[in-house]
Structure formats: C-alpha cells, structure tokens
Scaffold this active site. Structure first.
Site, PDB file in Angstrom:
ATOM      1  N   PHE A  51     198.059  56.588 -89.173  1.00  0.00           N
ATOM      2  CA  PHE A  51     199.396  57.618 -89.441  1.00  0.00           C
ATOM      3  C   PHE A  51     199.436  58.605 -90.089  1.00  0.00           C
ATOM      4  O   PHE A  51     200.419  58.867 -89.893  1.00  0.00           O
ATOM      5  CB  PHE A  51     199.608  56.485 -90.411  1.00  0.00           C
ATOM      6  CG  PHE A  51     201.567  56.014 -90.442  1.00  0.00           C
ATOM      7  CD1 PHE A  51     202.098  55.442 -89.254  1.00  0.00           C
ATOM      8  CD2 PHE A  51     202.609  56.598 -91.556  1.00  0.00           C
ATOM      9  CE1 PHE A  51     204.145  55.586 -89.056  1.00  0.00           C
ATOM     10  CE2 PHE A  51     203.794  56.912 -90.984  1.00  0.00           C
ATOM     11  CZ  PHE A  51     204.346  56.599 -90.211  1.00  0.00           C
ATOM     12  N   ILE A  75     192.925  49.283 -84.712  1.00  0.00           N
ATOM     13  CA  ILE A  75     192.073  47.626 -83.696  1.00  0.00           C
ATOM     14  C   ILE A  75     193.471  46.634 -83.890  1.00  0.00           C
ATOM     15  O   ILE A  75     193.858  46.435 -85.606  1.00  0.00           O
ATOM     16  CB  ILE A  75     190.966  47.389 -84.335  1.00  0.00           C
ATOM     17  CG1 ILE A  75     189.894  47.951 -84.325  1.00  0.00           C
ATOM     18  CG2 ILE A  75     190.535  46.396 -83.929  1.00  0.00           C
ATOM     19  CD1 ILE A  75     188.305  48.108 -85.092  1.00  0.00           C
ATOM     20  N   THR A  79     195.674  43.968 -87.571  1.00  0.00           N
ATOM     21  CA  THR A  79     196.897  44.958 -88.070  1.00  0.00           C
ATOM     22  C   THR A  79     197.923  44.375 -87.402  1.00  0.00           C
ATOM     23  O   THR A  79     197.727  43.706 -85.928  1.00  0.00           O
ATOM     24  CB  THR A  79     197.657  46.441 -88.017  1.00  0.00           C
ATOM     25  OG1 THR A  79     198.451  46.422 -88.547  1.00  0.00           O
ATOM     26  CG2 THR A  79     197.318  47.385 -86.483  1.00  0.00           C
ATOM     27  N   HIS A  81     201.323  45.853 -87.684  1.00  0.00           N
ATOM     28  CA  HIS A  81     201.499  46.737 -87.289  1.00  0.00           C
ATOM     29  C   HIS A  81     200.837  47.724 -86.383  1.00  0.00           C
ATOM     30  O   HIS A  81     201.441  49.123 -86.212  1.00  0.00           O
ATOM     31  CB  HIS A  81     202.467  47.150 -88.176  1.00  0.00           C
ATOM     32  CG  HIS A  81     201.082  47.872 -89.167  1.00  0.00           C
ATOM     33  ND1 HIS A  81     200.706  46.738 -89.987  1.00  0.00           N
ATOM     34  CD2 HIS A  81     201.755  49.240 -89.978  1.00  0.00           C
ATOM     35  CE1 HIS A  81     200.294  47.234 -91.188  1.00  0.00           C
ATOM     36  NE2 HIS A  81     200.164  48.988 -91.096  1.00  0.00           N
ATOM     37  N   PHE A 106     193.385  63.689 -78.837  1.00  0.00           N
ATOM     38  CA  PHE A 106     193.747  62.565 -79.041  1.00  0.00           C
ATOM     39  C   PHE A 106     192.834  61.563 -79.237  1.00  0.00           C
ATOM     40  O   PHE A 106     192.305  60.624 -77.911  1.00  0.00           O
ATOM     41  CB  PHE A 106     195.515  61.614 -78.637  1.00  0.00           C
ATOM     42  CG  PHE A 106     195.790  60.456 -79.002  1.00  0.00           C
ATOM     43  CD1 PHE A 106     195.992  60.130 -80.513  1.00  0.00           C
ATOM     44  CD2 PHE A 106     195.579  58.734 -77.733  1.00  0.00           C
ATOM     45  CE1 PHE A 106     196.630  59.288 -80.352  1.00  0.00           C
ATOM     46  CE2 PHE A 106     196.255  57.843 -78.392  1.00  0.00           C
ATOM     47  CZ  PHE A 106     196.225  57.933 -79.924  1.00  0.00           C
ATOM     48  N   ARG A 120     183.901  51.838 -77.315  1.00  0.00           N
ATOM     49  CA  ARG A 120     183.923  53.326 -77.496  1.00  0.00           C
ATOM     50  C   ARG A 120     183.035  54.462 -77.851  1.00  0.00           C
ATOM     51  O   ARG A 120     183.719  55.344 -77.614  1.00  0.00           O
ATOM     52  CB  ARG A 120     185.387  52.497 -77.481  1.00  0.00           C
ATOM     53  CG  ARG A 120     185.829  52.589 -76.242  1.00  0.00           C
ATOM     54  CD  ARG A 120     186.984  52.273 -75.800  1.00  0.00           C
ATOM     55  NE  ARG A 120     188.027  50.596 -74.973  1.00  0.00           N
ATOM     56  CZ  ARG A 120     189.093  50.458 -74.781  1.00  0.00           C
ATOM     57  NH1 ARG A 120     189.542  50.613 -75.106  1.00  0.00           N
ATOM     58  NH2 ARG A 120     189.064  49.434 -74.363  1.00  0.00           N
TER      59      ARG A 120
HETATM   60  N1  INI Z   1     194.766  52.678 -89.802  1.00  0.00           N
HETATM   61  C1  INI Z   1     194.296  52.954 -89.293  1.00  0.00           C
HETATM   62  O1  INI Z   1     193.706  53.357 -89.277  1.00  0.00           O
HETATM   63  N2  INI Z   1     193.512  52.212 -88.094  1.00  0.00           N
HETATM   64  C2  INI Z   1     194.019  50.504 -87.831  1.00  0.00           C
HETATM   65  O2  INI Z   1     193.994  49.681 -87.707  1.00  0.00           O
HETATM   66  C3  INI Z   1     195.183  50.265 -89.136  1.00  0.00           C
HETATM   67  N3  INI Z   1     195.486  48.727 -89.437  1.00  0.00           N
HETATM   68  O3  INI Z   1     194.912  47.252 -88.836  1.00  0.00           O
HETATM   69  O4  INI Z   1     196.745  48.943 -90.278  1.00  0.00           O
HETATM   70  C4  INI Z   1     195.195  51.495 -89.998  1.00  0.00           C
HETATM   71  N4  INI Z   1     196.482  51.329 -90.739  1.00  0.00           N
HETATM   72  C5  INI Z   1     196.826  52.086 -91.807  1.00  0.00           C
HETATM   73  C6  INI Z   1     197.931  53.226 -91.489  1.00  0.00           C
HETATM   74  O5  INI Z   1     197.334  54.162 -90.590  1.00  0.00           O
HETATM   75  C7  INI Z   1     198.283  53.956 -92.687  1.00  0.00           C
HETATM   76  O6  INI Z   1     197.485  54.811 -93.446  1.00  0.00           O
HETATM   77  C8  INI Z   1     199.317  53.465 -94.131  1.00  0.00           C
HETATM   78  O7  INI Z   1     200.121  52.449 -92.844  1.00  0.00           O
HETATM   79  C9  INI Z   1     199.708  53.849 -95.385  1.00  0.00           C
HETATM   80  O8  INI Z   1     200.939  54.884 -94.139  1.00  0.00           O
END
Ligand code: INI
Length: 150
Positions: A51, A75, A79, A81, A106, A120
C-alpha cells in the site's frame, strides 16, 4: 548488454512478505548490474507494505531517477483486504508513471498462495523481479526513442 550504463534506478521494495520480496530484489539487482548500471546509481527504499509503494515510487520519479521498479508481494491467503491492497498499489503505481512520465514498473506479486509467490520468485529467468528490471531498461529505451523523434 550496456543498456543500463549511466542510468539511475530507484527500487521500492515492500517489507511485508520480505522473504519473497528479497528474492525479487536480488534478481532485479542482478539484471541492473549486468546491464551496466553502476551500483551507486541504484537506490533502494524499503516500505512497510504494498500500500505504501506508490508514494515512495512517486518520490523517486520526482527526484531525477530514470526509472522506478516496484517490488512487493500481496498474498490473498494472508489478508482479508487483499483486493484493496493489491488494487490500490497497482492503481497508484500506474498513476505515478502517467503523471510523472517516468517509467514505473509493477513488480508486485499478487497471488492466491505463498507457493505461487515462491514460484514467481525463483532465482531463474521467470523471476518477477528480473522481468521487472528488464522492463524498466526497455521502457527507458522506448521512451528515449519516442522523444528522439520529435
Ligand atoms: N502488504 C503487502 O505488501 N502484502 C500483503 O500481503 C499484505 N497483507 O496481507 O495485508 C500487506 N498489507 C499491509 C499494507 O500494504 C500496508 O502496509 C498497511 O495496510 C498499512 O498501510
């Protein structure tokens, strides 16, 4: 190949699922250095998760880097979300390259299982980080070619 000579490349790498993203990073670096990019011209920014990838990519793109490579692993199994994190990351990355005109690749894996993410990120030609570095070099060349026509 000397396609990378003189280029400055920013790499944004997610710490989330770091075992996977480190494998992507290693393969990306292999490609960049083999292409002639100087090690001191590769800057790596670690962010908490996918994110946060776009905002760091934007900072690189606004700071004179020739291309940005984003690496992460989202993955689904991990999660609830997944769709939000993966979707917002992809949208943000595309927004950055369209807004800035700097290629932003990307290289974020979006998979259903950890096994798919491992597959991958094998240390071979199919590694998504390797492919992303190749794409970054190719896009710098494509955009330079277009610019040279005008
Ligand atoms: N971030 C990832 O890069 N991969 C994931 O699988 C993931 N899951 O599983 O939730 C994930 N979550 C964290 C997100 O990217 C943010 O760091 C968080 O929401 C704070 O903004």
């Amino acid at each position: 190949s000397h396609a990378g000579t003189g280029l400055r490349i920013g790499i944004v790498c997610g710490k989330f699922n770091g075992g996977i993203t480190t494998r992507l990073l290693t393969s990306s670096l292999d490609v960049l250095l083999a292409s002639g990019v100087n090690a001191k011209d590769v800057v790596i920014a670690w962010v908490p998760g996918a994110f946060e990838v776009p905002i760091a990519a934007k900072r690189f793109a606004q700071s004179g880097f020739d291309a940005v490579i984003t690496l992460g692993a989202v993955i689904r199994g991990d999660t609830g979300h997944y769709d939000v994190v993966a979707g917002e990351c992809a949208r943000g990355v595309q927004d950055v390259q369209i807004e800035t005109g700097v290629p932003v690749v990307f290289g974020v894996l979006t998979t259903n299982t950890i096994d798919q993410a491992l597959e991958r990120s094998l240390p071979d030609a199919t590694n998504k980080g390797r492919e992303s570095a190749e794409t970054a070099l190719e896009m710098v060349s494509v955009l330079k070619g277009i610019a040279s026509l005008s």
